[in-house]
Design an enzyme around this catalytic site. Sequence first.
Site: not given
Length: 500
Positions: A149-150, A175, A177, A232-233, A256, A293, A384
């Site tokens: 996403s970022n 895939k 985002h 991602g998360s 990651e 991140c 986080e």
Amino acid sequence: MITGKNYIGNTLSAKGATTYQTCNPKTNQPNEVHFTEATSEEIDQAVHMASQAFTPFQNCSGAKRSQFLNAIADEIEALGDTLVQTYISETGLPEGRAKGERGRTVGQLRMFAEYITTDEWRNPKISGESKELRQYLIPLGPVVVFGASNFPLAYATAGGDTASALAAGCPVIVKSHPMHAGTGELVGSAIQKAAQKTGMPEGVFSNLNSSGIEVGVQLVNHPDVKAVGFTGSIRGGRALYDLAAQRKEPIPVFAEMGSVNPVIITNNALKEQGETIAQTYADSITLGVGQFCTNPGLILGIKSEELSSFVEDLGKKTAAIDAYCMLHPAIHSAYEQKGEAIINEPETTVVAAHQGDRDENYAQAKIVTVSGDAFLKNSKLHQEVFGPFSMVVQCDDEAQLLQIIGGLEGQLTGTIIAQEEDYKDLSPLVERLQNRVGRIVFNGVPTGVAVADAMTHGGPYPASSDSRFTAVGSQAIKRWVRPFSYQDFPEELLPEILKS
């Protein structure tokens, strides 16, 4: 032109009935194009084509795949302002960030193109007096990459996972985002043009749309998929990891995930340069609206007058920096909720928060502080908060500081800020950090990840799912290969790389 369709090999496809739109977080309005979610039939078709492409693609010479990667870089650059403006409309990020990230994406592709021009990266070995054993690295097979996403370019459709997997000889199914599906389709079109221009087998790349989890679940469960890349998360990465482990044939997931990136500042450093450190870290905490991140979400020091002054100064300097738009309303909402959860813990004190006018989806930067005792007793404080948020932990002494570091979950980075007179006492700290992080920064900031041979972007779980590998730099290619040996083979049957 953005069509909203899926790329299945070289073909645009939209067989499904479910559509969605991306959002412009600055206007809080949907963008124009409707994207069609991939169907089960389209998923099967993309993976089947990737499986069929695998053998001819892995047998391409390094020079041929290098040509392909350079062509992708060329085609991304050829998208020009269309790509930049689409990126801006889907992220709310400024033009400079869009161009900078495009440059990094192109740079990664060209780095891997250069890296595979010779076969040295495949680590060929010959053993035994009669040379009966010969080993090298071979690709795993079709890889599924989940866009982040970022980083809509550098960690997405043609980002580091895709570039390294293609370099290794693995076909890739992305895939895309859902927050930046238009950016993803444009980059996907660049990859397809490059594949056709350089004669790559059809199916070497596909790009699938999805606003939910169903497409990702089907991809990870598909028996012809051999590995997964994810940024991602923790929740998302762990779900994919568990899914892959439950398959009849388990496959590796290189995820990651989360990190608070602890920063340790000595009192000597605060005495000598406290004000400078405060400004440097205010800038780092708010860089990119804290949506990195490697954002420094945790700062540790030992109680002193210098630390108290630093905390106050850091708060003022952070609060003075203008608020900016986050990537998506959902990301902004999560930032507010997670930040409030930390602030509402009874031991937490808010030092400062940005007080200026803010538009919708603009983040209010915050600095909070807690005691070392409180931090040790409350694991909720260890989590986080993705955004411009940082916590300063005021430790009683060095022993407590080391205890806190030893109790942290795995992290991407740890940072030490110290003066020369501190050097003789730093070994216990370095050793404790080394067991918790993938990279230690000295007298700097963790934000900013160099794309270089010696870079480690990973760390003990949950920073990444496998701490033996990096997601950035040339060594990222090693995630997508495995060692393979020939024994007692006739010379004429060996691949060129293993011949005497």
